[in-house]
Design a protein around this motif. Structure first.
Motif, PDB file in Angstrom:
ATOM      1  N   ALA A 147       0.841  -1.200   0.000  1.00 29.09           N
ATOM      2  CA  ALA A 147       0.000   0.000   0.000  1.00 29.09           C
ATOM      3  C   ALA A 147       0.878   1.253   0.000  1.00 29.09           C
ATOM      4  O   ALA A 147       0.602   2.219  -0.723  1.00 29.09           O
ATOM      5  CB  ALA A 147      -0.930  -0.001   1.220  1.00 29.09           C
ATOM      6  N   ALA A 148       1.951   1.225   0.789  1.00 22.71           N
ATOM      7  CA  ALA A 148       2.867   2.374   0.836  1.00 22.71           C
ATOM      8  C   ALA A 148       3.502   2.622  -0.522  1.00 22.71           C
ATOM      9  O   ALA A 148       3.699   3.774  -0.918  1.00 22.71           O
ATOM     10  CB  ALA A 148       3.936   2.159   1.899  1.00 22.71           C
ATOM     11  N   THR A 149       3.806   1.550  -1.269  1.00 23.46           N
ATOM     12  CA  THR A 149       4.400   1.755  -2.593  1.00 23.46           C
ATOM     13  C   THR A 149       3.429   2.471  -3.526  1.00 23.46           C
ATOM     14  O   THR A 149       3.850   3.307  -4.326  1.00 23.46           O
ATOM     15  CB  THR A 149       4.858   0.440  -3.256  1.00 23.46           C
ATOM     16  N   GLN A 150       2.174   2.171  -3.404  1.00 25.29           N
ATOM     17  CA  GLN A 150       1.187   2.855  -4.235  1.00 25.29           C
ATOM     18  C   GLN A 150       1.053   4.322  -3.835  1.00 25.29           C
ATOM     19  O   GLN A 150       0.945   5.201  -4.687  1.00 25.29           O
ATOM     20  CB  GLN A 150      -0.178   2.156  -4.155  1.00 25.29           C
ATOM     21  N   LEU A 154       2.119   7.548  -6.194  1.00 24.44           N
ATOM     22  CA  LEU A 154       1.208   8.655  -6.472  1.00 24.44           C
ATOM     23  C   LEU A 154       1.876   9.986  -6.134  1.00 24.44           C
ATOM     24  O   LEU A 154       1.835  10.935  -6.922  1.00 24.44           O
ATOM     25  CB  LEU A 154      -0.089   8.507  -5.675  1.00 24.44           C
ATOM     26  N   VAL A 155       2.506  10.055  -4.981  1.00 26.48           N
ATOM     27  CA  VAL A 155       3.170  11.291  -4.551  1.00 26.48           C
ATOM     28  C   VAL A 155       4.269  11.678  -5.536  1.00 26.48           C
ATOM     29  O   VAL A 155       4.367  12.836  -5.951  1.00 26.48           O
ATOM     30  CB  VAL A 155       3.717  11.141  -3.113  1.00 26.48           C
ATOM     31  N   LEU A 156       5.096  10.722  -5.922  1.00 33.10           N
ATOM     32  CA  LEU A 156       6.177  11.020  -6.866  1.00 33.10           C
ATOM     33  C   LEU A 156       5.626  11.486  -8.210  1.00 33.10           C
ATOM     34  O   LEU A 156       6.095  12.481  -8.771  1.00 33.10           O
ATOM     35  CB  LEU A 156       7.068   9.792  -7.058  1.00 33.10           C
ATOM     36  N   SER A 181      -8.069  -0.009  -5.800  1.00 32.40           N
ATOM     37  CA  SER A 181      -6.924  -0.920  -5.779  1.00 32.40           C
ATOM     38  C   SER A 181      -6.130  -0.791  -4.478  1.00 32.40           C
ATOM     39  O   SER A 181      -5.594  -1.777  -3.977  1.00 32.40           O
ATOM     40  CB  SER A 181      -6.030  -0.734  -7.004  1.00 32.40           C
ATOM     41  N   LEU A 182      -6.078   0.388  -3.896  1.00 30.45           N
ATOM     42  CA  LEU A 182      -5.401   0.572  -2.619  1.00 30.45           C
ATOM     43  C   LEU A 182      -6.167  -0.130  -1.492  1.00 30.45           C
ATOM     44  O   LEU A 182      -5.562  -0.748  -0.608  1.00 30.45           O
ATOM     45  CB  LEU A 182      -5.254   2.067  -2.325  1.00 30.45           C
ATOM     46  N   GLN A 183      -7.483  -0.083  -1.545  1.00 32.22           N
ATOM     47  CA  GLN A 183      -8.317  -0.677  -0.486  1.00 32.22           C
ATOM     48  C   GLN A 183      -8.101  -2.183  -0.368  1.00 32.22           C
ATOM     49  O   GLN A 183      -8.195  -2.739   0.717  1.00 32.22           O
ATOM     50  CB  GLN A 183      -9.794  -0.375  -0.736  1.00 32.22           C
ATOM     51  N   ARG A 184      -7.772  -2.840  -1.458  1.00 31.72           N
ATOM     52  CA  ARG A 184      -7.623  -4.302  -1.412  1.00 31.72           C
ATOM     53  C   ARG A 184      -6.512  -4.743  -0.454  1.00 31.72           C
ATOM     54  O   ARG A 184      -6.556  -5.823   0.104  1.00 31.72           O
ATOM     55  CB  ARG A 184      -7.407  -4.899  -2.800  1.00 31.72           C
TER      56      ARG A 184
END
Length: 189
Positions: A147-150, A154-156, A181-184
């Motif tokens: 989740a952190a990678t997503q 997004l931030v980058l 997709s993040l919620q999964r």
């Protein structure tokens, strides 16, 4: 009677922090010096060291946000993991789009080469560890890291590289696109 250097006016610490935030935002970590920050704040460099110790500690202090990430994530998690992705994305977009908090955060990411440990510690401690405790089921830490990678991606893309159209998309548009997709990662396995 206390010995040692007088700490200066009460506003001195805040003036140094404000100058540091501007400098880190404009010049990045490597381009910022304690001497330059002190000069911009109109104080002796010794006061910068008195209040913050080192450039690394000044940098960490400059990243203090009106919303403490640990408290914000704890508040989100207190509401459970249902629709956590939507709530997390809304908070993230609000913080990063705010000029006062977004500038220093962008500077941190631009300085990632010289501050990998600082950034890694922040992500592991403030994001991954807190999310992992809230995720139910096996592989919680790996799912929290995914989740952190997503979130970092997004931030980058939005704030550092400014990839279009994600960089100019509205908050609700981003939430609608990315939250499912993040919620999964947060839902029970």
């Amino acid at each position: 009677m206390k010995k040692g250097r007088r700490p200066g006016k009460p506003q001195t610490r805040e003036a140094i922090l404000a100058a540091a935030r501007r400098s880190f935002a404009e010049r990045g970590y490597d381009g910022t010096t304690m001497r330059g920050v002190a000069a911009e704040a109109g104080v002796d460099v010794a006061l910068g060291h008195y209040y913050f110790g080192s450039k690394r500690e000044l940098f960490a202090a400059a990243l203090e946000l009106p919303v403490n990430p640990a408290d914000a994530i704890a508040g989100l998690l207190a509401q459970g993991t249902d629709d956590l992705a939507e709530r997390l994305l809304r908070l993230l977009l609000q913080v990063w789009d705010d000029p006062q908090t977004g500038g220093p955060l962008r500077a941190m990411l631009r300085s990632v080469d010289s501050q990998q440990e600082l950034l890694r510690g922040f992500v592991e401690r403030e994001i991954v560890a807190r999310l992992a405790t809230a995720i139910d089921g096996p592989g919680a830490e790996l799912r929290a890291t995914a989740a952190a990678t997503q979130i970092i991606g997004l931030v980058l893309a939005r704030y550092v590289v400014e990839v279009q159209p994600i960089a100019s998309a509205g908050h609700e548009e981003i939430v609608a696109l990315i939250a499912p997709s993040l919620q999964r990662y947060f839902d029970p396995a």
